[in-house]
Design a protein around this motif. Structure first.
Motif, PDB file in Angstrom:
ATOM      1  N   ILE A  31       0.876  -1.164   0.000  1.00 44.45           N
ATOM      2  CA  ILE A  31       0.000   0.000   0.000  1.00 44.45           C
ATOM      3  C   ILE A  31       0.920   1.223   0.000  1.00 44.45           C
ATOM      4  CG2 ILE A  31      -1.694   1.318   1.320  1.00 44.45           C
ATOM      5  CD1 ILE A  31      -2.606  -1.375   2.559  1.00 44.45           C
ATOM      6  N   TYR A  45      -5.886   4.385   5.645  1.00 44.67           N
ATOM      7  CA  TYR A  45      -6.153   3.145   6.377  1.00 44.67           C
ATOM      8  C   TYR A  45      -6.082   3.395   7.871  1.00 44.67           C
ATOM      9  CZ  TYR A  45      -6.037   0.257   2.152  1.00 44.67           C
ATOM     10  OH  TYR A  45      -6.321  -0.314   0.941  1.00 44.67           O
ATOM     11  N   ASP A  97      -4.245  -2.417  12.193  1.00 41.55           N
ATOM     12  CA  ASP A  97      -4.677  -3.297  11.116  1.00 41.55           C
ATOM     13  C   ASP A  97      -6.175  -3.512  11.182  1.00 41.55           C
ATOM     14  OD1 ASP A  97      -5.036  -5.181  13.232  1.00 41.55           O
ATOM     15  OD2 ASP A  97      -3.023  -5.934  12.933  1.00 41.55           O
ATOM     16  N   TRP A 109      -9.323  -6.425   9.321  1.00 42.05           N
ATOM     17  CA  TRP A 109      -9.561  -7.564   8.441  1.00 42.05           C
ATOM     18  C   TRP A 109     -11.043  -7.897   8.397  1.00 42.05           C
ATOM     19  CZ3 TRP A 109      -7.315  -7.651  13.154  1.00 42.05           C
ATOM     20  CH2 TRP A 109      -7.974  -8.342  14.161  1.00 42.05           C
ATOM     21  N   GLY A 139     -10.182 -10.391   3.286  1.00 47.25           N
ATOM     22  CA  GLY A 139      -8.804  -9.911   3.355  1.00 47.25           C
ATOM     23  C   GLY A 139      -8.600  -8.918   4.470  1.00 47.25           C
ATOM     24  N   TRP A 191      -5.522  -5.692   6.069  1.00 53.96           N
ATOM     25  CA  TRP A 191      -4.415  -4.782   5.827  1.00 53.96           C
ATOM     26  C   TRP A 191      -3.681  -4.538   7.132  1.00 53.96           C
ATOM     27  CZ3 TRP A 191      -4.593  -0.464   8.800  1.00 53.96           C
ATOM     28  CH2 TRP A 191      -5.838  -0.037   9.250  1.00 53.96           C
ATOM     29  N   SER A 192      -2.460  -4.064   7.013  1.00 59.03           N
ATOM     30  CA  SER A 192      -1.649  -3.728   8.167  1.00 59.03           C
ATOM     31  C   SER A 192      -0.766  -2.541   7.815  1.00 59.03           C
ATOM     32  CB  SER A 192      -0.768  -4.928   8.558  1.00 59.03           C
ATOM     33  OG  SER A 192       0.139  -4.569   9.585  1.00 59.03           O
ATOM     34  N   ARG A 223       0.671  -3.008   3.986  1.00 57.85           N
ATOM     35  CA  ARG A 223       0.374  -4.104   3.060  1.00 57.85           C
ATOM     36  C   ARG A 223      -1.097  -4.473   3.133  1.00 57.85           C
ATOM     37  NH1 ARG A 223       4.458  -8.699   4.731  1.00 57.85           N
ATOM     38  NH2 ARG A 223       3.574  -8.180   6.733  1.00 57.85           N
ATOM     39  N   ARG A 224      -1.605  -4.961   2.013  1.00 62.38           N
ATOM     40  CA  ARG A 224      -2.964  -5.481   1.906  1.00 62.38           C
ATOM     41  C   ARG A 224      -2.842  -6.986   1.683  1.00 62.38           C
ATOM     42  NH1 ARG A 224      -4.131  -2.708  -2.177  1.00 62.38           N
ATOM     43  NH2 ARG A 224      -4.685  -0.924  -1.127  1.00 62.38           N
TER      44      ARG A 224
END
Length: 139
Positions: A11, A19, A74, A76, A80, A82-83, A129-130
């Motif tokens: 990301i 996010y 994060d 979820w 999926g 993300w973090s 990241r996703r």
């Protein structure tokens, strides 16, 4: 259908802030001597920094000795997650004007305790990241 050839994607840093803004709980990682410690914190963004409130105690004592921290948030769902990982420096907010401004932030304590201290994390590096969830592919 889950893309099993590329289930992890980066990301961009600019998007990582969006996010972070979508959640209000993360974890602050500090180092006390040789021992890492991780604390859950509710937080909010203040520009391109992270702020949270803390009571006096071991977390603040540790930050006074070593201001280098990692912060992670994060989220979820079934398909999926993300973090976002922020590495940076944590400082106690002490300037009166700055304290007055952050005190207006939409941040309330989790538990009914007095938390007079505001801490700001200024990033030196952000990675995000996703993840696409799915079954483990065959070897």
């Amino acid at each position: 259908m889950v893309d099993t050839t590329n289930p992890v994607s980066e990301i961009p840093e600019g998007s990582a802030w969006g996010y972070l803004a979508s959640v209000d709980v993360g974890r602050i990682a500090v180092t006390s001597g040789d021992s890492p410690e991780i604390y859950p914190v509710n937080f909010c963004l203040d520009g391109e920094s992270i702020v949270f409130r803390s009571a006096s105690g071991s977390k603040l004592e540790t930050l006074a000795l070593n201001s280098r921290v990692a912060f992670e948030a994060d989220s979820w769902a079934d398909e999926g997650g993300w973090s976002v990982l922020v590495r940076g420096t944590a400082t106690l907010v002490e300037d009166a004007d700055e304290l007055a401004r952050v005190a207006k932030a939409p941040l309330r304590t989790w538990v009914p305790t007095v938390k007079k201290n505001w801490v700001r994390v200024v990033p030196s590096q952000i990675t995000a990241r996703r993840f696409a969830f799915g079954p483990e592919p065959r070897a």
